[in-house]
Design a protein around this motif. Structure first.
Motif: not given
Length: 227
Positions: A133-134, A122-128, A100-105
């Motif tokens: 998502y990062e 590498k990333s920082h992952i948070l589980r909803g 989506p356009a509003n998701v930073p990538n």
């Protein structure tokens, strides 16, 4: 269907089908989905202890302990990254249209010029509630990925090793780099891969660096030949 790949007095390793739970869900009484752990316990007629899990939609190797002591040791191996799991994934060519356009990538183009290219993601992952998502508040995540080339159907083949064991880590990492796993509509795939299944398979568990694995009867690795 229970497919036992390896078994001794301490451990049992199965090839889990997609569309099957590894362990009972939080809503076990009302959840009617098949659970490998429950079925295996009934089949063996003894208590077993889950060591790790695979997502409902993912197939491949799942390991259970038969004794509390074996469970404790195996948990320590996984916690200290002394056991390495390898997965095979299939994707389409790089495409960021599902982001989506509003998701930073950064939507960085990855040039897959030849098989054997390796990446460290590498990333920082948070589980909803449903997906990962990062997030700056997320946990550190590291995936080792190797591009294997294109198969006969024209799909891209990957070998993936999760150095960390975050929820949905491999699915998220491929998706955020423009390669959602076939059938993984939650992470942007536009390809139908069947009901409750995605093209991600855990096919190898390496015990060669796990201290005490040999006395417990484990081989250097357990590998599936059918992918």
């Amino acid at each position: 269907m229970i497919r036992i790949i390896f078994q001794n007095d301490f451990f049992v390793i199965c090839d889990k089908e997609s569309g099957v739970l590894s362990t009972p869900s939080r809503h076990e009484e009302s959840d009617k989905r098949c659970c490998l752990g429950t079925a295996l316990q009934d089949f063996l007629k003894q208590q077993i202890y889950p060591i790790h899990r695979l997502d409902f939609e993912v197939s491949g190797l799942v390991m259970y302990a038969k004794t509390p002591e074996a469970h404790r040791k195996a948990n320590a191996w996984f916690e200290h990254k002394q056991v390495q799991k390898t997965y095979r994934a299939l994707t389409t060519a790089q495409d960021y249209s599902h982001i989506p356009a509003n998701v930073p990538n950064q939507k960085m183009a990855i040039s897959l010029t030849q098989p054997g290219l390796k990446f460290e993601w590498k990333s920082h992952i948070l589980r909803g509630k449903k997906r990962a998502y990062e997030s700056a508040q997320g946990k550190d995540s590291l995936t080792l990925a190797e591009y294997l080339g294109v198969n006969e159907q024209g799909y891209l083949m990957w070998d993936l090793q999760p150095v960390t064991g975050r929820s949905h880590q491999l699915r998220f990492d491929l998706s955020r780099h423009g390669f959602p796993i076939l059938g993984d509509k939650l992470y942007g795939s536009k390809v139908d891969w069947g009901v409750d299944r995605i093209a991600l398979r855990a096919y190898k568990i390496d015990f060669s660096n796990a201290p005490g694995a040999t006395p417990l009867g484990l081989p250097s690795d357990v590998t599936l030949t059918s992918l």
